[in-house]
Design a protein around this motif. Structure first.
Motif, PDB file in Angstrom:
ATOM      1  N   GLN A 188      -6.591  17.694  -1.116  1.00  0.00           N
ATOM      2  CA  GLN A 188      -7.907  16.656  -0.987  1.00  0.00           C
ATOM      3  C   GLN A 188      -7.385  15.347  -0.870  1.00  0.00           C
ATOM      4  N   HIS A 189      -7.889  14.861   0.116  1.00  0.00           N
ATOM      5  CA  HIS A 189      -8.037  13.350   0.454  1.00  0.00           C
ATOM      6  C   HIS A 189      -9.410  12.804   0.754  1.00  0.00           C
ATOM      7  N   ASP A 190      -9.577  11.398   0.927  1.00  0.00           N
ATOM      8  CA  ASP A 190     -10.748  11.051   1.164  1.00  0.00           C
ATOM      9  C   ASP A 190     -11.236  11.206   2.602  1.00  0.00           C
ATOM     10  N   ASN A 191     -12.346  10.405   2.947  1.00  0.00           N
ATOM     11  CA  ASN A 191     -12.711  10.531   4.541  1.00  0.00           C
ATOM     12  C   ASN A 191     -12.205   9.449   5.342  1.00  0.00           C
ATOM     13  N   ALA A 192     -11.226   8.800   4.835  1.00  0.00           N
ATOM     14  CA  ALA A 192     -10.403   7.501   5.926  1.00  0.00           C
ATOM     15  C   ALA A 192     -10.428   8.249   7.132  1.00  0.00           C
ATOM     16  N   ARG A 193     -10.187   7.442   8.135  1.00  0.00           N
ATOM     17  CA  ARG A 193     -10.186   7.698   9.532  1.00  0.00           C
ATOM     18  C   ARG A 193      -8.503   8.618   9.827  1.00  0.00           C
ATOM     19  N   PRO A 194      -7.789   8.039   9.399  1.00  0.00           N
ATOM     20  CA  PRO A 194      -6.280   8.719   9.291  1.00  0.00           C
ATOM     21  C   PRO A 194      -6.529  10.219   8.665  1.00  0.00           C
ATOM     22  N   HIS A 195      -7.229  10.321   7.933  1.00  0.00           N
ATOM     23  CA  HIS A 195      -7.238  11.745   7.188  1.00  0.00           C
ATOM     24  C   HIS A 195      -8.153  12.797   7.925  1.00  0.00           C
ATOM     25  N   THR A 196      -9.128  12.225   8.538  1.00  0.00           N
ATOM     26  CA  THR A 196     -10.099  12.934   9.236  1.00  0.00           C
ATOM     27  C   THR A 196     -10.061  13.048  10.648  1.00  0.00           C
ATOM     28  N   GLU A 227       5.663  -0.430   4.612  1.00  0.00           N
ATOM     29  CA  GLU A 227       6.536  -1.722   4.514  1.00  0.00           C
ATOM     30  C   GLU A 227       5.205  -3.027   4.699  1.00  0.00           C
ATOM     31  N   PRO A 228       5.594  -3.942   4.198  1.00  0.00           N
ATOM     32  CA  PRO A 228       4.483  -5.169   4.307  1.00  0.00           C
ATOM     33  C   PRO A 228       4.140  -5.315   5.622  1.00  0.00           C
ATOM     34  N   GLY A 229       2.889  -5.296   5.827  1.00  0.00           N
ATOM     35  CA  GLY A 229       2.202  -5.516   7.154  1.00  0.00           C
ATOM     36  C   GLY A 229       1.875  -4.172   7.957  1.00  0.00           C
ATOM     37  N   GLN A 230       2.318  -3.226   7.630  1.00  0.00           N
ATOM     38  CA  GLN A 230       2.254  -1.811   8.265  1.00  0.00           C
ATOM     39  C   GLN A 230       0.602  -1.608   7.761  1.00  0.00           C
ATOM     40  N   THR A 231      -0.088  -0.579   8.293  1.00  0.00           N
ATOM     41  CA  THR A 231      -1.117  -0.026   8.073  1.00  0.00           C
ATOM     42  C   THR A 231      -1.056   1.604   8.404  1.00  0.00           C
ATOM     43  N   ILE A 232      -1.800   2.475   7.930  1.00  0.00           N
ATOM     44  CA  ILE A 232      -1.966   3.820   7.999  1.00  0.00           C
ATOM     45  C   ILE A 232      -2.949   4.071   9.135  1.00  0.00           C
ATOM     46  N   ASN A 233      -2.276   4.664  10.234  1.00  0.00           N
ATOM     47  CA  ASN A 233      -3.195   5.497  11.213  1.00  0.00           C
ATOM     48  C   ASN A 233      -2.943   6.811  11.168  1.00  0.00           C
ATOM     49  N   MET A 259       0.789  -1.058  -0.093  1.00  0.00           N
ATOM     50  CA  MET A 259      -0.072   0.122   0.117  1.00  0.00           C
ATOM     51  C   MET A 259       0.850   1.221   0.151  1.00  0.00           C
ATOM     52  N   GLY A 260       0.425   2.276  -0.855  1.00  0.00           N
ATOM     53  CA  GLY A 260       1.188   3.323  -0.720  1.00  0.00           C
ATOM     54  C   GLY A 260       0.344   4.522  -0.777  1.00  0.00           C
ATOM     55  N   SER A 261       1.074   5.752  -0.655  1.00  0.00           N
ATOM     56  CA  SER A 261       0.326   7.001  -0.837  1.00  0.00           C
ATOM     57  C   SER A 261       0.954   7.810  -2.072  1.00  0.00           C
ATOM     58  N   ILE A 262       0.291   8.578  -2.809  1.00  0.00           N
ATOM     59  CA  ILE A 262       0.818   9.305  -3.966  1.00  0.00           C
ATOM     60  C   ILE A 262       0.024  10.665  -3.948  1.00  0.00           C
ATOM     61  N   PHE A 263       0.956  11.533  -3.965  1.00  0.00           N
ATOM     62  CA  PHE A 263       0.644  12.911  -3.911  1.00  0.00           C
ATOM     63  C   PHE A 263       1.100  13.663  -5.179  1.00  0.00           C
ATOM     64  N   TRP A 264      -0.005  14.331  -5.731  1.00  0.00           N
ATOM     65  CA  TRP A 264       0.455  14.954  -7.316  1.00  0.00           C
ATOM     66  C   TRP A 264      -0.345  16.261  -7.170  1.00  0.00           C
ATOM     67  N   ASP A 265      -0.040  17.098  -8.326  1.00  0.00           N
ATOM     68  CA  ASP A 265      -0.541  18.318  -8.779  1.00  0.00           C
ATOM     69  C   ASP A 265      -0.780  18.303 -10.183  1.00  0.00           C
ATOM     70  N   ALA A 266      -1.046  19.443 -10.880  1.00  0.00           N
ATOM     71  CA  ALA A 266      -1.357  19.530 -12.124  1.00  0.00           C
ATOM     72  C   ALA A 266       0.116  19.268 -12.964  1.00  0.00           C
ATOM     73  N   GLU A 267       1.246  19.707 -12.439  1.00  0.00           N
ATOM     74  CA  GLU A 267       2.302  19.545 -12.681  1.00  0.00           C
ATOM     75  C   GLU A 267       3.219  18.235 -13.053  1.00  0.00           C
TER      76      GLU A 267
END
Length: 99
Positions: free
Chosen positions: A51-59, A18-24, A1-9
């Motif tokens: 802009q990110h979704d409404n996942a618990r770590p984000h909110t 890492e395998p087995g890790q989760t996002i909190n 799993m990963g996170s990707i951040f981008w803009d128009a450019e």
């Protein structure tokens, strides 16, 4: 799993867990610090609107507070709205054309 951040450019930051890790919330805040560093190098002086979704770590309260201390703005994301994901139109557009 990963996170990707981008803009128009371009892509700003890609980070994989890492395998087995989760996002909190604490782990997401670490990623936001990395994003802030990448933005200061790649887009110095730019206003940041996240802009990110409404996942618990984000909110989570600690995440929202950290984003506020960074001086960033967040755009609301409607619950259960995959049709509003920017990746559907920009990131995977060329893939869709081949289908």
């Amino acid at each position: 799993m990963g996170s990707i951040f981008w803009d128009a450019e371009d892509c700003i930051l890609v980070e994989f867990l890492e395998p087995g890790q989760t996002i909190n919330a604490a782990r997401y805040i670490q990623t936001l610090f990395k994003l802030r560093r990448a933005l200061s190098e790649k887009r110095p002086g730019k206003k940041i609107i996240l802009q990110h979704d409404n996942a618990r770590p984000h909110t989570a309260r600690v995440t929202v507070e950290k984003i506020r201390t960074f001086g960033w703005e967040t755009l609301p994301h409607l619950p259960y709205s995959p049709d509003l994901a920017p990746s559907d139109y920009h990131l995977f557009g060329s893939v869709k054309e081949q289908l």
